[in-house]
Design an enzyme around this catalytic site. Structure first.
Site, mmCIF file in Angstrom:
data_model
loop_
_atom_site.group_PDB
_atom_site.id
_atom_site.type_symbol
_atom_site.label_atom_id
_atom_site.label_comp_id
_atom_site.label_asym_id
_atom_site.label_seq_id
_atom_site.Cartn_x
_atom_site.Cartn_y
_atom_site.Cartn_z
ATOM 1 C CE LYS A 106 -73.860 -25.671 51.437
ATOM 2 N NZ LYS A 106 -75.176 -26.027 50.886
ATOM 3 C CG ASP B 186 -77.373 -27.987 44.470
ATOM 4 O OD1 ASP B 186 -77.070 -27.455 43.567
ATOM 5 O OD2 ASP B 186 -77.982 -27.391 45.482
ATOM 6 C CB CYS C 258 -100.450 3.953 42.727
ATOM 7 S SG CYS C 258 -99.182 4.589 43.527
ATOM 8 C CE LYS D 284 -73.345 -22.259 48.588
ATOM 9 N NZ LYS D 284 -74.209 -21.521 49.070
ATOM 10 C CB CYS E 52 -89.461 5.404 36.776
ATOM 11 S SG CYS E 52 -90.245 4.887 38.178
ATOM 12 C CD GLU F 274 -68.395 -33.813 55.660
ATOM 13 O OE1 GLU F 274 -69.642 -33.250 55.261
ATOM 14 O OE2 GLU F 274 -68.463 -34.669 56.590
ATOM 15 C CB CYS G 197 -99.117 1.967 45.860
ATOM 16 S SG CYS G 197 -98.186 1.134 44.414
ATOM 17 C CE1 TYR H 242 -73.261 -40.992 48.124
ATOM 18 C CE2 TYR H 242 -74.815 -39.756 46.726
ATOM 19 C CZ TYR H 242 -73.926 -40.815 46.751
ATOM 20 O OH TYR H 242 -73.634 -41.283 45.455
ATOM 21 C CB CYS I 244 -94.233 3.852 45.100
ATOM 22 S SG CYS I 244 -96.042 4.168 45.272
HETATM 23 S S1 IVH Z 1 -73.504 -30.158 57.625
HETATM 24 C C1 IVH Z 1 -74.242 -28.552 61.369
HETATM 25 N N1 IVH Z 1 -72.593 -31.148 55.501
HETATM 26 O O1 IVH Z 1 -76.115 -27.565 53.273
HETATM 27 C C2 IVH Z 1 -74.014 -28.332 60.075
HETATM 28 N N2 IVH Z 1 -74.550 -29.736 55.311
HETATM 29 O O2 IVH Z 1 -76.274 -24.677 54.414
HETATM 30 C C3 IVH Z 1 -75.229 -29.028 59.382
HETATM 31 N N3 IVH Z 1 -75.268 -29.596 52.967
HETATM 32 O O3 IVH Z 1 -78.962 -27.883 55.369
HETATM 33 C C4 IVH Z 1 -74.998 -29.186 57.918
HETATM 34 N N4 IVH Z 1 -73.719 -30.943 52.088
HETATM 35 O O4 IVH Z 1 -78.759 -29.506 53.364
HETATM 36 C C5 IVH Z 1 -73.440 -30.518 55.929
HETATM 37 N N5 IVH Z 1 -71.498 -32.375 53.713
HETATM 38 C C6 IVH Z 1 -72.613 -31.365 54.020
HETATM 39 C C7 IVH Z 1 -73.451 -30.954 53.230
HETATM 40 C C8 IVH Z 1 -74.541 -30.132 53.947
HETATM 41 C C9 IVH Z 1 -74.964 -30.277 51.782
HETATM 42 C C10 IVH Z 1 -76.457 -28.929 53.114
HETATM 43 C C11 IVH Z 1 -77.187 -29.311 53.872
HETATM 44 C C12 IVH Z 1 -77.591 -27.940 55.096
HETATM 45 C C13 IVH Z 1 -77.079 -27.133 54.227
HETATM 46 C C14 IVH Z 1 -76.296 -25.877 55.032
#
Ligand code: IVH
Length: 711
Positions: free
Chosen positions: A133, A135, A437, A337, A431, A131, A458, A241, A452
């Site tokens: 991820k 943001d 301090c 990522k 430095c 899926e 400090c 979503y 330090c």
């Molecule tokens: S599953 C059990 N699916 O990523 C797993 N998370 O790093 C729970 N996120 O807090 C998360 N897209 O906010 C899942 N397709 C996706 C996602 C997703 C974004 C975010 C989510 C989560 C964070 C985890």
């Protein structure tokens, strides 16, 4: 009337969930005006799920905490293709061991017994759902009898904030679930996002109104969701979503799992009217996943919303249960990522900053540059060795990286652009003593960090220690900002945390930028911080290596501050997830007479932490039955049983459908086989420790439950 309401709701869905509008905006507006007129004439016709109820409600004074019925987990990260192959290999190994994966096409026995994977899945390869991820921000939507009753942020995974009023204004969030077969309780989980085009339009509007622009869609979404005035949220273009679920219960309050795979669960959720994660794909094995990652990477710049990677999840839910989770992340899923975002700019100079623990950190002063969604003017260079390793010189053009939310860093110089007069940085010359301090600086052998030696003498360290102690996740003292801390420390009025508790409103009102009202509010906030949960006090003390999670683990393990004070170094080693470095650091902190004095002064000032067991008010394993089998790596049978009993659980000698978890060690016997046969979740010692350290976890996410047919 009912028909009109349903008609508008259907148009909302076509527009916001299916991206397929069926009428013009003007026609939609006319329908809304008609409904509003009808409801104005007949106020008793207004229902909570009417589309007119999305305009926002009266402002709140604060967000209420929400305890999640099922913990909201986070995800482990993969960056390199090898990380993904390792992830897949771990899963294949475990599932083969568990007899849930066919070794070859001819392995009909396993196929028949497991029957977990799609007919057409290649033998020996695991089926995943890949899926986007997203943001944005994770939220949990709770429906009871089909009606949206609560929306909450993720928070720390156990406790979030109630943002129901705000979420109700999102047109992609159904206020009432569609269809006839709605479960009594249904929690949908997913991400709230702002699209790129919507974000740009919003920013133009903000600028036109003379209001501040948001740096990126994620911040705009976060700022919009965390509005106390939901009428503001109603004007913001947010979308939801769905990518998962939390608690699901039938009418008798029993946890149910309506489908056998993640993919079918998403389809099941979509039928209730949710926009489920678009762009998802079934994949088999690691190479398939990597191909998906590449394809999405190419697609990414053209997507209408921000994604920062892709997520891979084992499709079969029974397999997910067997895989369990490690600490706060499931073993069955991982986030892959995209590479950090990078830009080039000029390095104007290097200064040295003193951190809370005295670490001297060289900081690059940069020509402002827009990277990863924000304007960066400073970036960390980590330490002396890093500067040399990267050969960064003042005057260089450098690459700056800002990955997600992490601190911007200088990646390295662009050598081709180096001017003849670029100046290497001499740490000791720049430095020779602490810049704050004047104390001596030292770099212990074998360590990368110069520190330090001034400790709490400090002012920089003292200020940051106080700032940390007052922060939201620590004592949460609202109104104690860094400008005031600077003054209090510079005047020598506050030397330790305990001194805060002797400040009066009268005295505070004499400080710069402190009115009588804010002084009184601050004193009230300080007063209100006198009885923090033990975990927060431990975190507030700023012990090296003790973050929020470790503080909680320690608090849960020992229960009281006195028990922590009395503990030996070995005793700290018994805390789940605490290793030798952390144990030594905690032990040394409490052995230090100065720290004992501060704790005594805090106690004299009336600061009494609440015992942790009382705070949690719950036994994580209450009502659960566990079965032990095989030899665990560190715990004896008796020790494991004692821990389970102390957490409210029961230990049974035999596996049945009622068993919540089987804890399996080396040479596990027939009980393991029985567990797999009945679909009971199997965990190892690490899994047990995680359970002991966790809040109650419902069986919807972890425990055993039958396979109620594919949805
Ligand atoms: S599953 C059990 N699916 O990523 C797993 N998370 O790093 C729970 N996120 O807090 C998360 N897209 O906010 C899942 N397709 C996706 C996602 C997703 C974004 C975010 C989510 C989560 C964070 C985890």
């Amino acid at each position: 009337m009912l028909a009109l309401r349903d008609e508008i709701n259907a148009h909302n869905r076509h527009y916001y969930v299916e991206d397929d509008p069926q009428i013009s905006d003007a026609a939609y507006d006319r329908l809304m005006v008609e409904l509003q007129a009808l409801e104005a004439a007949h106020p008793d016709w207004v229902t909570p799920d009417s589309p007119t109820q999305r305009v926002g409600a009266a402002p709140l004074s604060s967000f209420q905490p929400v305890h999640h019925a099922v913990r909201m987990l986070s995800l482990g990260n993969a960056f390199e293709p090898q990380d993904v192959r390792d992830f897949d290999e771990r899963i294949v190994t475990i599932l083969l061991q568990a007899g849930l994966l066919a070794k070859s096409t001819g392995d009909e026995a396993t196929r028949a017994q497991g029957a977990l994977f799609a007919e057409n899945a290649p033998a020996g390869s695991v089926e995943y759902v890949a899926e986007y991820k997203f943001d944005g921000l994770a939220v949990n939507l709770r429906y009871e009898q089909g009606l949206l009753v609560q929306a909450a942020t993720r928070g720390d995974g156990e406790e979030g904030e109630d943002i129901t009023a705000n979420v109700r204004t999102l047109r992609s969030v159904p206020l009432r679930l569609l269809g006839d077969s709605v479960p009594a309780v249904l929690e949908a989980r997913g991400e709230v996002l702002m699209g790129q085009a919507d974000f740009e339009r919003l920013n133009d509007m903000q600028a036109a109104r003379g209001e501040k622009r948001f740096v990126n869609p994620r911040n705009a979404a976060a700022g919009s969701l965390r509005q106390l005035d939901s009428r503001v949220t109603a004007g913001r273009p947010l979308r939801f979503y769905c990518y998962g679920w939390g608690q699901i219960q039938d009418g008798s309050g029993t946890e149910i799992q309506p489908c056998s795979t993640h993919a079918s669960m998403l389809d099941w959720l979509a039928a209730f009217g949710f926009a489920v994660s678009p762009g998802r794909k079934l994949c088999h094995g690691a190479e398939d996943l990597l191909a998906f990652y590449e394809a999405v990477g190419r697609e990414r710049p053209g997507l209408p919303f921000g994604i920062d990677g892709v997520v891979y999840k084992v499709n079969n839910l029974k397999a997910q249960q067997v895989l369990g989770f490690v600490a706060r992340a499931p073993r069955f899923a991982i986030a892959h990522k995209f590479p950090a975002q990078e830009e080039t700019t000029k390095l104007l100079g290097i200064t040295v900053q003193v951190g809370r623990t005295g670490a001297l950190t060289p900081v690059a002063r940069l020509q402002p540059v827009f990277v990863g969604g924000v304007t960066v003017t400073n970036a960390t260079l980590h330490n002396e060795d890093e500067i040399h390793r990267k050969d960064v010189r003042i005057g260089d053009t450098v690459i700056v990286r800002r990955a997600g939310d992490v601190i911007p860093e200088v990646v390295g110089p662009v050598l081709a652009l180096r001017p003849a007069d670029a100046l290497p940085f001499d740490f000791l010359a720049a430095c020779p003593v602490c810049p704050e301090c004047g104390s001596a600086v030292e770099r212990p052998e074998g360590e990368a960090v110069t520190r330090c030696t001034g400790g709490l003498f400090c002012p920089a360290q003292r200020k940051q220690t106080l700032w940390h102690a007052a922060s939201r996740k620590a004592l949460d003292i609202d109104g104690l900002g860094d400008k005031l801390i600077d003054q209090l420390v510079d005047n020598d009025r506050v030397r330790t945390l305990a001194d805060l508790y002797s400040l009066s409103a009268l005295e505070l009102s004499t400080y710069d930028r402190m009115g009588q009202k804010s002084a009184a509010n601050l004193v009230a906030a300080i007063d209100g911080s006198r009885h923090p949960p033990l975990s927060r006090l431990l975190y507030a003390l700023g012990i090296r290596h003790v973050g929020e999670t470790t503080a909680r683990d320690i608090a849960r393990h020992f229960g009281t501050l006195q028990a922590v004070l009395d503990a030996s170094e070995e005793a700290f080693l018994q805390v789940p997830d605490v290793g030798p470095v952390v144990a030594l650091s905690i032990y040394r902190f409490f052995a230090e007479p100065h720290n004992r004095e501060v704790l005594a002064a805090l106690s004299a000032a009336g600061v009494q932490p609440q015992d942790e067991v009382a705070v949690a008010g719950q036994k994580p394993l209450l009502g659960k039955t566990l079965v032990l089998t095989g030899t665990l790596p560190t715990l004896s049978r008796d020790e494991a049983a004692a821990l389970i009993l102390a957490a409210g659980g029961k230990v049974s000698g035999s596996v049945s459908r009622k068993t919540s978890w089987v804890v399996a060690g080396e040479d596990a016997g027939s009980k393991l086989g029985k567990a797999q046969e009945l679909g009971v979740a199997v965990i190892d010692e690490a899994g047990l420790r995680a359970l002991l350290a966790s809040a109650p976890v419902s069986t919807a996410s972890l425990g055993s439950s039958g396979d109620a047919g594919a949805g």
